[in-house]
Enzyme design. Structure first.
Site, PDB file in Angstrom:
ATOM      1  N   GLY A  45       0.831  -1.193   0.000  1.00  0.00           N
ATOM      2  CA  GLY A  45       0.000   0.000   0.000  1.00  0.00           C
ATOM      3  C   GLY A  45       0.869   1.247   0.000  1.00  0.00           C
ATOM      4  O   GLY A  45       2.013   1.211   0.444  1.00  0.00           O
ATOM      5  N   GLN A  50       3.080  10.021   1.211  1.00  0.00           N
ATOM      6  CA  GLN A  50       4.367   9.320   1.243  1.00  0.00           C
ATOM      7  C   GLN A  50       5.229   9.640   0.029  1.00  0.00           C
ATOM      8  O   GLN A  50       6.428   9.364   0.024  1.00  0.00           O
ATOM      9  CB  GLN A  50       4.139   7.803   1.313  1.00  0.00           C
ATOM     10  CG  GLN A  50       3.518   7.350   2.621  1.00  0.00           C
ATOM     11  CD  GLN A  50       3.363   5.843   2.655  1.00  0.00           C
ATOM     12  OE1 GLN A  50       2.403   5.302   2.140  1.00  0.00           O
ATOM     13  NE2 GLN A  50       4.320   5.160   3.263  1.00  0.00           N
ATOM     14  N   CYS A  93       5.852  -0.125   7.339  1.00  0.00           N
ATOM     15  CA  CYS A  93       5.515   1.018   6.495  1.00  0.00           C
ATOM     16  C   CYS A  93       6.739   1.440   5.695  1.00  0.00           C
ATOM     17  O   CYS A  93       7.846   1.463   6.233  1.00  0.00           O
ATOM     18  CB  CYS A  93       5.049   2.167   7.392  1.00  0.00           C
ATOM     19  SG  CYS A  93       4.582   3.639   6.483  1.00  0.00           S
ATOM     20  N   LEU A  94       6.540   1.767   4.422  1.00  0.00           N
ATOM     21  CA  LEU A  94       7.669   2.163   3.566  1.00  0.00           C
ATOM     22  C   LEU A  94       8.304   3.464   4.032  1.00  0.00           C
ATOM     23  O   LEU A  94       9.422   3.785   3.633  1.00  0.00           O
ATOM     24  CB  LEU A  94       7.191   2.300   2.107  1.00  0.00           C
ATOM     25  CG  LEU A  94       6.720   1.002   1.436  1.00  0.00           C
ATOM     26  CD1 LEU A  94       6.143   1.281   0.055  1.00  0.00           C
ATOM     27  CD2 LEU A  94       7.862  -0.005   1.347  1.00  0.00           C
ATOM     28  N   HIS A 135      -4.536   1.290   7.521  1.00  0.00           N
ATOM     29  CA  HIS A 135      -3.166   1.805   7.589  1.00  0.00           C
ATOM     30  C   HIS A 135      -2.969   2.958   6.594  1.00  0.00           C
ATOM     31  O   HIS A 135      -2.457   4.016   6.950  1.00  0.00           O
ATOM     32  CB  HIS A 135      -2.182   0.659   7.300  1.00  0.00           C
ATOM     33  CG  HIS A 135      -0.749   1.068   7.254  1.00  0.00           C
ATOM     34  ND1 HIS A 135       0.198   0.603   8.142  1.00  0.00           N
ATOM     35  CD2 HIS A 135      -0.073   1.913   6.415  1.00  0.00           C
ATOM     36  CE1 HIS A 135       1.370   1.148   7.858  1.00  0.00           C
ATOM     37  NE2 HIS A 135       1.240   1.939   6.804  1.00  0.00           N
ATOM     38  N   GLU A 136      -3.401   2.748   5.341  1.00  0.00           N
ATOM     39  CA  GLU A 136      -3.184   3.766   4.301  1.00  0.00           C
ATOM     40  C   GLU A 136      -4.039   5.016   4.537  1.00  0.00           C
ATOM     41  O   GLU A 136      -3.591   6.140   4.323  1.00  0.00           O
ATOM     42  CB  GLU A 136      -3.460   3.192   2.909  1.00  0.00           C
ATOM     43  CG  GLU A 136      -2.527   2.066   2.482  1.00  0.00           C
ATOM     44  CD  GLU A 136      -1.058   2.367   2.717  1.00  0.00           C
ATOM     45  OE1 GLU A 136      -0.640   3.531   2.601  1.00  0.00           O
ATOM     46  OE2 GLU A 136      -0.323   1.421   3.054  1.00  0.00           O
ATOM     47  N   HIS A 139      -2.593   7.515   6.872  1.00  0.00           N
ATOM     48  CA  HIS A 139      -1.566   8.388   6.271  1.00  0.00           C
ATOM     49  C   HIS A 139      -2.176   9.709   5.788  1.00  0.00           C
ATOM     50  O   HIS A 139      -1.523  10.754   5.821  1.00  0.00           O
ATOM     51  CB  HIS A 139      -0.908   7.712   5.067  1.00  0.00           C
ATOM     52  CG  HIS A 139       0.223   6.795   5.420  1.00  0.00           C
ATOM     53  ND1 HIS A 139       1.363   7.228   6.047  1.00  0.00           N
ATOM     54  CD2 HIS A 139       0.401   5.465   5.227  1.00  0.00           C
ATOM     55  CE1 HIS A 139       2.203   6.204   6.219  1.00  0.00           C
ATOM     56  NE2 HIS A 139       1.628   5.118   5.731  1.00  0.00           N
TER      57      HIS A 139
HETATM   58 NI    NI Z   1       2.494   3.220   5.685  1.00  0.00          NI
END
Ligand code: NI
Length: 173
Positions: A45, A50, A93-94, A135-136, A139
Site C-alpha cells: 500500500g 508518502q 511502512c515504507l 493503515h493507508e 496516512h
Molecule cells: Ni504506511
C-alpha cells in the site's frame, strides 16, 4: 514514473491531505506512478503524502508476488463503517522501512471512494485488506502506524529507524 518515497521524520508525512476535486488525467497518472513506486518497493500500500503529495489518494495491492496483480486505486476514500471486533497483526511502512510491530485494527471495514474514472465505489473489506485500508487511510490524516503503539515501543522503533538512516548516510559518504 517512479516517485521518491519520503521517510520519517519528514514533516510532510504528518500533514493532513486535501480532498481531490476532480479525478482527471493528472490524478490518473499520479495513481499509476504511485502503483509503480509501490510495486518497486515491494509494498502492499502507498498513500499520496508518502510521495510528497498532500491529496487524499491511496493505492493498495495485497496480492502475493506470484499471484496476478490486484491493484486498488482509491480517491477520497472514507471508512463509513468499522467492526467493533479487532485483531492484532504485525505492520510495517515504507516510510519507516524494516521496522515492524503489532497494531490493533478492526477486522472488517466498509470504505467509500472514487475510482480512477471518478465513479463512486463501495468496498466491504476483511482481514489483511481491511488492515491495509486502515493503515493507508491513516496516512491521509498524518498518522503513522507507530502512533498506535505504546510510547515506549514507538520510541524504540523511531530510534532504530534513526540509526538505520545514519548508517545509510555513512555508507553513501
Ligand atoms: Ni504506511
Amino acid at each position: 514514473m517512479k516517485m521518491k518515497i519520503l521517510q520519517l521524520p519528514n514533516p510532510v508525512l504528518r500533514e493532513k491531505s486535501k480532498k481531490v476535486d476532480v479525478v482527471d488525467d493528472n490524478i490518473r497518472s499520479v495513481l499509476n506512478d504511485m502503483l509503480e513506486t509501490m510495486y518497486d518497493a515491494n509494498g502492499v500500500g502507498l498513500a499520496a503524502p508518502q510521495v510528497g503529495l498532500l491529496q487524499r489518494i491511496v493505492v493498495i495491492d495485497i496480492a502475493a508476488k506470484e499471484e496476478e496483480k490486484q491493484p486498488l486505486k482509491m480517491v477520497n476514500p472514507k471508512i463509513v463503517w468499522s467492526s467493533e471486533e479487532k485483531e492484532c497483526g504485525s505492520e510495517g511502512c515504507l516510510s519507516i522501512p524494516n521496522q515492524f510491530a503489532p497494531v490493533e485494527r478492526s477486522v472488517e471495514v466498509h470504505v467509500e471512494f472514487l475510482d480512477e474514472n471518478g465513479t463512486a465505489q463501495k468496498l466491504e473489506a476483511k482481514g489483511f485488506l481491511a488492515v491495509a485500508i486502515q493503515h493507508e487511510l491513516d496516512h491521509l490524516d498524518g498518522i503513522i502506524f507507530i502512533d498506535h503503539l505504546s510510547q515506549l515501543r514507538k520510541k524504540m522503533l523511531l530510534k532504530r529507524h534513526e540509526k538505520a538512516l545514519k548508517r545509510m548516510a555513512l555508507e553513501e559518504e
